[in-house]
Design a protein around this motif. Structure first.
Motif, short mmCIF file in Angstrom:
data_model
loop_
_atom_site.label_atom_id
_atom_site.label_comp_id
_atom_site.label_asym_id
_atom_site.label_seq_id
_atom_site.Cartn_x
_atom_site.Cartn_y
_atom_site.Cartn_z
N ALA A 174 -9.24 4.10 3.16
CA ALA A 174 -10.64 3.92 2.88
C ALA A 174 -10.77 3.63 1.41
N MET A 175 -9.94 4.26 0.48
CA MET A 175 -10.00 4.12 -0.86
C MET A 175 -9.69 2.64 -1.18
N LEU A 176 -8.77 2.00 -0.46
CA LEU A 176 -8.67 0.36 -0.81
C LEU A 176 -9.95 -0.21 -0.18
N ASP A 177 -10.35 0.08 0.75
CA ASP A 177 -11.61 -0.38 1.25
C ASP A 177 -12.96 -0.48 0.22
N GLY A 178 -12.72 0.56 -0.38
CA GLY A 178 -13.87 0.86 -1.39
C GLY A 178 -13.42 -0.17 -2.44
N LEU A 179 -12.38 -0.21 -3.02
CA LEU A 179 -12.10 -1.09 -4.27
C LEU A 179 -12.07 -2.41 -3.83
N GLU A 180 -11.58 -2.79 -2.66
CA GLU A 180 -11.79 -4.25 -2.36
C GLU A 180 -13.26 -4.75 -1.90
N GLY A 181 -13.90 -3.87 -1.48
CA GLY A 181 -15.34 -4.08 -1.20
C GLY A 181 -16.16 -4.27 -2.46
N ARG A 182 -15.68 -3.72 -3.59
CA ARG A 182 -16.12 -3.88 -4.80
C ARG A 182 -15.51 -5.20 -5.73
N GLU A 183 -14.58 -5.80 -4.76
CA GLU A 183 -13.99 -6.99 -5.47
C GLU A 183 -12.95 -6.79 -6.67
N LEU A 184 -12.44 -5.41 -6.72
CA LEU A 184 -11.71 -5.10 -7.93
C LEU A 184 -10.26 -5.46 -7.65
N CYS A 185 -9.82 -5.40 -6.20
CA CYS A 185 -8.59 -5.75 -5.80
C CYS A 185 -8.42 -6.29 -4.43
N VAL A 186 -7.49 -6.94 -4.01
CA VAL A 186 -7.18 -7.76 -2.65
C VAL A 186 -6.08 -7.41 -1.92
N ARG A 187 -5.96 -7.39 -0.79
CA ARG A 187 -4.88 -7.16 0.19
C ARG A 187 -4.57 -8.46 0.53
N VAL A 188 -3.21 -8.83 0.34
CA VAL A 188 -2.77 -10.27 0.85
C VAL A 188 -1.43 -9.86 1.80
N GLN A 248 0.89 -1.19 0.03
CA GLN A 248 -0.06 0.07 -0.02
C GLN A 248 0.84 1.22 0.02
N THR A 249 1.93 1.31 0.93
CA THR A 249 2.95 2.21 1.12
C THR A 249 3.32 2.90 -0.44
N GLU A 250 3.68 1.90 -1.12
CA GLU A 250 4.24 2.10 -2.39
C GLU A 250 3.61 2.65 -3.38
N ILE A 251 2.15 1.99 -3.36
CA ILE A 251 1.42 2.38 -4.63
C ILE A 251 0.94 3.86 -4.06
N ALA A 252 0.42 3.95 -2.89
CA ALA A 252 -0.05 5.31 -2.48
C ALA A 252 1.03 6.67 -2.66
N THR A 288 3.37 6.65 -4.70
CA THR A 288 3.57 7.09 -6.10
C THR A 288 2.77 7.88 -6.67
N LEU A 289 1.42 7.95 -5.96
CA LEU A 289 0.28 8.70 -6.52
C LEU A 289 0.31 10.02 -5.74
N GLY A 290 0.99 10.13 -4.78
CA GLY A 290 0.79 11.42 -3.90
C GLY A 290 -0.24 11.37 -2.97
N ILE A 291 -0.85 9.92 -2.65
CA ILE A 291 -1.81 9.73 -1.66
C ILE A 291 -1.21 9.29 -0.41
N LEU A 292 -1.51 10.08 0.71
CA LEU A 292 -1.09 9.76 1.98
C LEU A 292 -1.68 8.36 2.47
N ARG A 293 -0.80 7.72 3.17
CA ARG A 293 -0.98 6.48 3.59
C ARG A 293 -2.53 6.23 4.05
N PRO A 294 -2.80 7.27 5.28
CA PRO A 294 -3.90 7.03 6.04
C PRO A 294 -5.26 7.16 4.99
N ASN A 295 -5.13 8.14 4.05
CA ASN A 295 -6.05 8.19 3.20
C ASN A 295 -6.37 7.06 2.29
N PHE A 296 -5.34 6.33 2.01
CA PHE A 296 -5.44 5.45 1.03
C PHE A 296 -6.21 4.09 1.81
#
Lengths: 173, 173
Positions: free
Chosen positions: B100-114, B84-88, B90-98
Motif C-alpha cells: 500500500a505504501m508503494l501504491d501511494g508513492l507510485e500513485g504520486r509518480e514519485l517512484c515506479v515498479r518495473v 520491494q522485499t529488499e527495500i522493505a 531494510t526498513l523493518g517494513i513487512l512486505r504486505p504492508n509495503f
DNA sequence: CGATAATCGTTATTGGTCATATCAAATAGT
DNA sequence: ACTATTTGATATGACCAATAACGATTATCG
C-alpha cells in the motif's frame, strides 16, 4: 565497542569507531546503503525505541505487563487519589483510550476506580494489594534485567547522558 | 532508588536549569510525580521519538512526506535496482504492508515498479524524475529545518553522541 | 435561585500501524 | 517432472491514536 561519549565534537564525521577499513564509505544493512538515513536522528530514535520496548516486553512476559501498563501502575502508586484524566494526560494517553486500559488493569484486580467524594463525576484510582505486589516485582525485573542490560551495552555514564538528552528533547524540542 | 538530580557527566546541558529550587526532589508533570518513570530509558525514548517525528512531519507539510515515505525514497535513490522485499526489510517494513505504501508513492509518480528481467517475480524500484526532485527538496527541508533545530536544542556534539548511542542500541541491544 | 456552561467517564467510530495467513506467478532444486 | 521456495499481493485481525457525542455531575454567574 564502546560509545565515545566525550569524543571531540567532530560534527562532520560521526566517528564510527575504527573497526571498518579506511575506505569504508557508508553504512550498510544487508548490502543496502543506508544513505543519509544513518544521520537521521528520528530514524535512529524509532529503531532504538522499538528494540528497547521489545526487550522490556520480553523481560515482563512472566508478569504480562506492557510498557504502558507498567507506567500506569507506577503513576497510580506514586500519586494516590488522582483521577483518570490526570493520570492519562500525564502519560499522553487520551481519556477515551484510557478507559479500556483501566478496564484491563481493574479486571486483573491490579487497581480500582473509586467514586470521588468531593467530585462524584471522577474516579479516584488506587492500586490494590495485588497491584502493589505486581508492581514491586515488575520494578525488580526492570531493574535487574532490562535496565541492567542497557547499562551493560551503553555503560552507566553513557546511559545517564542518553537519558538526559532524551529528556531534553521531550521537554524543549 | 534515588533519582539522581544532575549527576550529569560530561554532557553539556542545553540551557534550561536554574528554575527549580535546590531541594527539588522529583520530576513532576502538572503536579503529578513521575516516580522512576523519569529513569526509564524506554519511556524517555518513546516520548522523544514522538516529538521528533511530530517536528519532522511539520517540516514536511509542504511536501506531504511521512518519515517512512521519506526513508523509502531515500533508500530507493541510494539503491537503484533493488526489489520491494529488499527495500522493505531494510526498513523493518513487512512486505504486505509495503504494498500500500508503494501504491501511494507510485500513485504520486514519485517512484515506479518495473518487472525485473532476471527474475520476473520481483519488481525493481526506481525513482522518477519527479521523485528525485521531491527527495532533493525533502532533504533540504530536513537539513535546514528539522535537523538544524535538533542541533540548536542539543548542540552539535551532543547530537552526534546521541546518534551514536542510538545506533549502538539498535545494533547491539 | 435557576439557566447555562464546563468537566468526568464512557461509548462509538474512524483511521492508521503492525502482524499473520494465504494466494498465484515465477523460480530453484532435485 | 515434482516439489519447495520466493515475490508481490490480498485479506484480515489486533492494537493504538483521535474525534465527536452522551449522561451524570459540578461550576459559573445573571
Amino acid at each position: 565497542m564502546t560509545v565515545s561519549r566525550t569524543a571531540d565534537p567532530n560534527v562532520s564525521k560521526p566517528a564510527r569507531a575504527a573497526r571498518e577499513p579506511a575506505d569504508a564509505p557508508e553504512a550498510e544493512a544487508g548490502g543496502i546503503r543506508m544513505g543519509e538515513l544513518s544521520e537521521l536522528l528520528g530514524y535512529s530514535l524509532k529503531r532504538a525505541q522499538l528494540r528497547v520496548f521489545d526487550d522490556f516486553i520480553r523481560c515482563m512476559t512472566s508478569l504480562n505487563l506492557t510498557p504502558a501498563q507498567f507506567s500506569v501502575l507506577l503513576l497510580i502508586d506514586r500519586n494516590p487519589g488522582r483521577n483518570q484524566t490526570e493520570i492519562a494526560s500525564t502519560l499522553g494517553i487520551l481519556r477515551p483510550n484510557f478507559v479500556a486500559m483501566l478496564d484491563g488493569l481493574e479486571g486483573r484486580e491490579l487497581c480500582v476506580r473509586v467514586r470521588s467524594a468531593n467530585d462524584r463525576r471522577s474516579h479516584i484510582l488506587m492500586l490494590t494489594d495485588k497491584g502493589r505486589t505486581i508492581l514491586a516485582r515488575a520494578k525488580k525485573l526492570v531493574a535487574t534485567r532490562h535496565e541492567a542490560r542497557l547499562n551493560e551495552v551503553l555503560g552507566p555514564a553513557n546511559r545517564a547522558a542518553l537519558l538526559e538528552m532524551l529528556a531534553t528533547l521531550a521537554r524543549d524540542f
